[in-house]
Design an enzyme around this catalytic site. Structure first.
Site, PDB file in Angstrom:
ATOM      1  N   ASP A   9      -1.670 -18.620   0.992  1.00 32.88           N
ATOM      2  CA  ASP A   9      -2.595 -19.339   0.095  1.00 32.88           C
ATOM      3  C   ASP A   9      -3.278 -20.495   0.839  1.00 32.88           C
ATOM      4  O   ASP A   9      -4.487 -20.681   0.750  1.00 32.88           O
ATOM      5  CB  ASP A   9      -1.880 -19.815  -1.191  1.00 32.88           C
ATOM      6  CG  ASP A   9      -0.582 -20.550  -0.934  1.00 32.88           C
ATOM      7  OD1 ASP A   9      -0.124 -20.595   0.228  1.00 32.88           O
ATOM      8  OD2 ASP A   9      -0.005 -21.099  -1.895  1.00 32.88           O
ATOM      9  N   LYS A  37       4.202 -15.424   3.021  1.00 34.50           N
ATOM     10  CA  LYS A  37       4.451 -16.143   1.765  1.00 34.50           C
ATOM     11  C   LYS A  37       5.955 -16.330   1.676  1.00 34.50           C
ATOM     12  O   LYS A  37       6.634 -15.856   0.750  1.00 34.50           O
ATOM     13  CB  LYS A  37       3.878 -15.315   0.596  1.00 34.50           C
ATOM     14  CG  LYS A  37       3.913 -15.986  -0.763  1.00 34.50           C
ATOM     15  CD  LYS A  37       2.925 -17.133  -0.922  1.00 34.50           C
ATOM     16  CE  LYS A  37       3.150 -17.849  -2.248  1.00 34.50           C
ATOM     17  NZ  LYS A  37       2.322 -19.084  -2.361  1.00 34.50           N
ATOM     18  N   TYR A  55       0.815  -1.210   0.000  1.00 30.97           N
ATOM     19  CA  TYR A  55       0.000   0.000   0.000  1.00 30.97           C
ATOM     20  C   TYR A  55       0.852   1.265   0.000  1.00 30.97           C
ATOM     21  O   TYR A  55       0.411   2.310  -0.478  1.00 30.97           O
ATOM     22  CB  TYR A  55      -0.915   0.032   1.227  1.00 30.97           C
ATOM     23  CG  TYR A  55      -2.149  -0.821   1.092  1.00 30.97           C
ATOM     24  CD1 TYR A  55      -2.056  -2.200   1.023  1.00 30.97           C
ATOM     25  CD2 TYR A  55      -3.411  -0.232   1.053  1.00 30.97           C
ATOM     26  CE1 TYR A  55      -3.192  -2.982   0.919  1.00 30.97           C
ATOM     27  CE2 TYR A  55      -4.550  -1.007   0.951  1.00 30.97           C
ATOM     28  CZ  TYR A  55      -4.438  -2.375   0.886  1.00 30.97           C
ATOM     29  OH  TYR A  55      -5.566  -3.150   0.774  1.00 30.97           O
ATOM     30  N   ASP A  84     -11.785  -9.811   4.596  1.00 28.44           N
ATOM     31  CA  ASP A  84     -13.069  -9.862   3.883  1.00 28.44           C
ATOM     32  C   ASP A  84     -13.532 -11.310   3.747  1.00 28.44           C
ATOM     33  O   ASP A  84     -14.709 -11.621   3.899  1.00 28.44           O
ATOM     34  CB  ASP A  84     -12.955  -9.246   2.476  1.00 28.44           C
ATOM     35  CG  ASP A  84     -13.311  -7.761   2.457  1.00 28.44           C
ATOM     36  OD1 ASP A  84     -13.129  -7.102   3.497  1.00 28.44           O
ATOM     37  OD2 ASP A  84     -13.761  -7.272   1.401  1.00 28.44           O
ATOM     38  N   ASP A 123      -5.874  -7.580   4.316  1.00 34.49           N
ATOM     39  CA  ASP A 123      -7.017  -6.997   3.612  1.00 34.49           C
ATOM     40  C   ASP A 123      -7.871  -8.105   3.021  1.00 34.49           C
ATOM     41  O   ASP A 123      -9.098  -8.133   3.182  1.00 34.49           O
ATOM     42  CB  ASP A 123      -6.503  -6.059   2.504  1.00 34.49           C
ATOM     43  CG  ASP A 123      -7.631  -5.460   1.693  1.00 34.49           C
ATOM     44  OD1 ASP A 123      -8.602  -4.974   2.303  1.00 34.49           O
ATOM     45  OD2 ASP A 123      -7.560  -5.494   0.441  1.00 34.49           O
TER      46      ASP A 123
END
Ligand code: IPM
Ligand code: MG
Length: 366
Positions: free
Chosen positions: A224, A192, A142, A252, A248
Site C-alpha cells: 500500500d 503485505k 491467480y 499498470d 499486476d
C-alpha cells in the site's frame, strides 16, 4: 547464418497490427546482424475461440513448446466479454503462463524527458525514473486453489487462495537480485507482511538470499505504501520484486510514470534454456484496445520494445537488441507520435521511422 524459431501469436484487436510492425523490425535487424527468424503463426484468444472453441488450442501450445521464444499481441474484445461464457480469451494467457512455466514477468518503466507532457506527473518528480518491475507470474491468487463460488445454507460464498511454495518464492527473488546486480544494485521487495502469511515467508526468503548478493542493497516495503511512493518518488526505485497480483496492479500504475500504456513492454521468462538464452514470451502490456483496432493508429512501440527483450533474453542477439532499443529510444525522442502520446501519426509512420533507423545502422560497417 544463425537461425531462430519464434511462435507468432498476434491474437485480437490491435494485436495483429502491432505484431506486424515488430516482426518487420526484427527481420530488418536480422538482415543487419546476420540471423533469420522463422515465424510460426498460430491462433490465440478470441479468434481461437471462434475458430476452434478454445482460446489456447493444442497447436498453439505445441508451437510455443518447440520455439525459442513467443511473440504475443493481445487477446480479448467485446465480442467475447459475456460474463456467463464458459471460455474467455484471457484464459489463454493464464494457460500459457502455467503450461510454459513463465514464472518471471519483467516490466521496465522509464521516464523519457521527451514524454514529459504525456505523463500526469510533474517533470521534476518523474525525472530520472527507471524501474524494472519483476512480477511473479505463476503463483499467488491467480492460480491458488480452492477457487470459486458455492452456496452453503442458502448463502453464496466465494473463495480465492493466495498460495506460494518456498521454491517458487526463491526462484523469483533470486532473479530479482541478479537483475539488480546488472542494474543499479537496489532491490525493493514489496509485500503485505503486516497481514499476509505468504508475505512473511517472502520476506524471510529475501533476507536469506541477501548475503549471497552483497553488492545489492535491499529494502522491504509494504504494497500500500509502495502504491503511493512509486508515484511520489519514482526515481527512488531500481528493481521491484513482488508477488503476482501486487505486480499486476503496480505495473499498470507505473505506466503513468512513462506516460502511456502504449509504451509498456514485457517479458515473461520460463525455466527452459534455449540455444542462446532462456525461453520466454514477449508481449505489450496494453492489451487488445478494441476501440482503435483496424484503424492503423495503434502505437507499436511497446511491442517493438518487447521484441528487443526477446532478442536479448531468448535469442542471445545482443547487438540486434541494442539496435532495436536505440531505434525505439530515437522514436520516443523525435519520431512520429501516435494518438496515445497526443500525436497525429499512424502505426505505419512509426514503422517507417524504426525501419529507417535499423537500415541506417546497416550502412555503418559492423
Ligand atoms: C496483465 C493482465 C492479465 C493479468 C489479465 C488480462 C489476465 O492484466 O498481463 O497484466 O491480470 O495478469
Ligand atoms: Mg495487468
Amino acid at each position: 547464418m544463425r537461425r531462430h524459431r519464434v511462435a507468432y501469436l498476434p491474437g485480437d484487436g490491435i494485436g495483429p497490427e502491432v505484431c506486424d510492425v515488430a516482426r518487420r523490425v526484427v527481420d530488418a535487424a536480422g538482415e543487419r546482424f546476420g540471423f533469420v527468424v522463422t515465424w510460426d503463426e498460430q491462433r490465440i484468444g478470441g479468434e481461437a475461440i471462434d475458430a476452434h472453441g478454445n482460446p489456447l488450442p493444442a497447436a498453439t501450445l505445441d508451437a510455443c513448446r518447440s520455439a525459442d521464444a513467443v511473440l504475443l499481441g493481445a487477446v480479448g474484445g467485446p465480442k467475447w466479454d459475456d460474463p456467463s461464457a464458459s471460455v474467455r480469451p484471457e484464459d489463454a494467457l493464464l494457460g500459457l503462463r502455467s503450461e510454459l512455466e513463465l514464472f518471471a514477468n519483467l516490466r521496465p518503466v522509464r521516464a523519457h524527458d521527451a514524454l514529459a507532457d504525456a505523463s500526469p506527473l510533474r517533470p521534476e518528480i518523474r525525472a530520472g525514473a527507471d524501474i524494472l518491475i519483476l512480477r511473479e507470474l505463476t503463483g499467488g491468487l491467480y492460480f491458488g486453489r480452492p477457487q470459486g463460488r458455492s452456496t452453503e445454507d442458502g448463502v453464496e460464498r466465494v473463495v480465492d487462495t493466495l498460495a506460494y511454495t518456498r521454491p517458487e518464492i526463491e526462484r523469483i527473488v533470486e532473479l530479482g537480485f541478479e537483475l539488480a546486480e546488472e542494474r543499479r544494485g537496489h532491490l525493493t521487495s514489496v509485500d503485505k507482511a503486516n497481514v499476509l502469511a505468504s508475505s512473511r515467508l517472502w520476506r524471510e526468503v529475501v533476507n536469506e538470499l541477501a548475503p549471497r548478493h552483497p553488492a545489492v542493497s535491499v529494502e522491504h516495503a509494504l504494497v500500500d505504501a509502495t502504491a503511493y511512493l512509486i508515484l511520489a518518488q519514482p526515481a527512488h526505485y531500481d528493481v521491484i520484486v513482488t508477488e503476482n497480483l501486487f505486480g499486476d496492479i503496480l505495473s499498470d500504475e507505473a505506466a503513468a510514470i512513462a506516460g502511456s500504456l502504449g509504451l509498456m513492454a514485457s517479458a515473461s521468462l520460463g525455466t527452459r534454456s534455449t540455444d542462446a538464452g532462456r525461453f520466454g514470451l514477449y508481449e505489450p502490456v496494453h492489451g487488445s484496445a478494441p476501440s482503435i483496432a483496424g484503424q492503423g493508429i495503434a502505437n507499436p512501440l511497446a511491442t517493438v520494445a518487447s521484441t528487443a527483450m526477446l532478442l536479448r533474453w531468448s535469442l542471445g542477439e545482443t547487438d540486434a537488441a541494442d539496435a532495436v532499443d536505440a531505434a525505439v529510444d530515437a522514436a520516443i525522442e523525435d519520431g512520429p507520435r501516435t494518438g496515445d502520446l497526443g500525436g497525429p501519426d499512424g502505426s505505419e509512420a512509426v514503422a517507417g521511422f524504426l525501419l529507417g533507423r535499423i537500415g541506417a545502422a546497416m550502412e555503418i560497417p559492423a
